[in-house]
Design an enzyme around this catalytic site. Structure first.
Site, PDB file in Angstrom:
ATOM      1  N   ASP A  59       0.865  -1.181   0.000  1.00  0.00           N
ATOM      2  CA  ASP A  59       0.000   0.000   0.000  1.00  0.00           C
ATOM      3  C   ASP A  59       0.893   1.219   0.000  1.00  0.00           C
ATOM      4  OD1 ASP A  59      -2.236   1.849   0.421  1.00  0.00           O
ATOM      5  OD2 ASP A  59      -3.320   0.099   1.181  1.00  0.00           O
TER       6      ASP A  59
ATOM      7  N   ASP B  25       4.308   3.358  -3.838  1.00  0.00           N
ATOM      8  CA  ASP B  25       3.396   4.052  -4.740  1.00  0.00           C
ATOM      9  C   ASP B  25       3.478   3.302  -6.056  1.00  0.00           C
ATOM     10  OD1 ASP B  25       2.083   5.627  -6.579  1.00  0.00           O
ATOM     11  OD2 ASP B  25       3.075   7.491  -5.986  1.00  0.00           O
TER      12      ASP B  25
ATOM     13  N   TYR C 282     -14.154   6.959 -13.236  1.00  0.00           N
ATOM     14  CA  TYR C 282     -14.103   5.769 -12.385  1.00  0.00           C
ATOM     15  C   TYR C 282     -14.810   4.600 -13.074  1.00  0.00           C
ATOM     16  CZ  TYR C 282     -14.838   2.582  -8.496  1.00  0.00           C
ATOM     17  OH  TYR C 282     -14.861   1.461  -7.700  1.00  0.00           O
TER      18      TYR C 282
ATOM     19  N   PRO D 166     -17.431  -5.711  -6.711  1.00  0.00           N
ATOM     20  CA  PRO D 166     -18.270  -5.398  -5.552  1.00  0.00           C
ATOM     21  C   PRO D 166     -19.163  -4.183  -5.811  1.00  0.00           C
ATOM     22  CG  PRO D 166     -15.966  -4.880  -5.086  1.00  0.00           C
ATOM     23  CD  PRO D 166     -16.014  -5.467  -6.457  1.00  0.00           C
ATOM     24  N   GLY D 167     -20.266  -4.169  -5.133  1.00  0.00           N
ATOM     25  CA  GLY D 167     -21.126  -2.982  -5.130  1.00  0.00           C
ATOM     26  C   GLY D 167     -20.652  -2.050  -4.038  1.00  0.00           C
TER      27      GLY D 167
END
Length: 178
Positions: free
Chosen positions: A33, A48, A141, A171-172
């Protein structure tokens, strides 16, 4: 020896839950991350990933220290809320496409090359979104996630013959920082 599973975006809720679950299932879960520290108790590498040279260095370091990466979960992603695509500046568009599409593309490429070179099968999973199927008010997006779905299908066609499974999850709405 446990299979090495690398999870990008490991400090988010989905990433952290995935690290925990894979570790419970006997994998060597390794988080990546952008944050300086991990939110969990697993090997962690701050990176990054939009810096592709640094991404490659980090993946090589993980392999040298943890073993061959046999599972890659491209989970890192960003969402920038916008009221209208008429107001989205080019920098925002570039940022979203870079994190959501370019990073998983080149991470998958790096891992796939290593798996093929080692004659190993594996699994590459990328987080898409229902927005990639239904559209989104944040047009960049939704477009990035639609591209992820297509990319996943296309990469899967090429890597299946090498024993590498390629899948996307969509996923929602989930209660995360994003």
């Amino acid at each position: 020896m446990a299979k090495v599973a690398v999870i990008t975006g490991s400090n988010g809720r989905i990433g952290a839950a995935t690290c925990r679950r894979l570790a419970q299932d006997g994998y060597r879960a390794v988080g990546i991350d952008i944050g300086a520290e991990s939110v969990g108790n697993w090997p962690y590498y701050a990176c990054d990933m939009t810096d592709l040279a640094r991404m490659a260095e980090t993946l090589a370091r993980i392999e040298a220290e943890q073993g061959l990466i046999q599972v890659l979960f491209n989970n890192a992603g960003i969402y920038r809320a916008s009221d209208s695509f008429l107001d989205v500046p080019p920098e925002q568009f570039d940022d979203v496409l870079s994190v959501n599409l370019k990073v998983p593309y080149f991470a998958a490429q790096w891992v796939a090359k290593r798996l093929i070179a080692e004659g190993q099968g594996g699994s590459i999973i990328t987080t898409a979104s229902l927005a990639g199927q239904a559209g989104s008010t944040a047009v960049e997006y939704g477009a990035s996630k639609a591209a992820v779905i297509n990319m996943t299908k296309s990469i899967g066609r090429q890597l299946g013959k090498h024993g590498i499974r390629v899948n996307a999850i969509a996923p929602g709405l989930i209660d995360t920082a994003m």
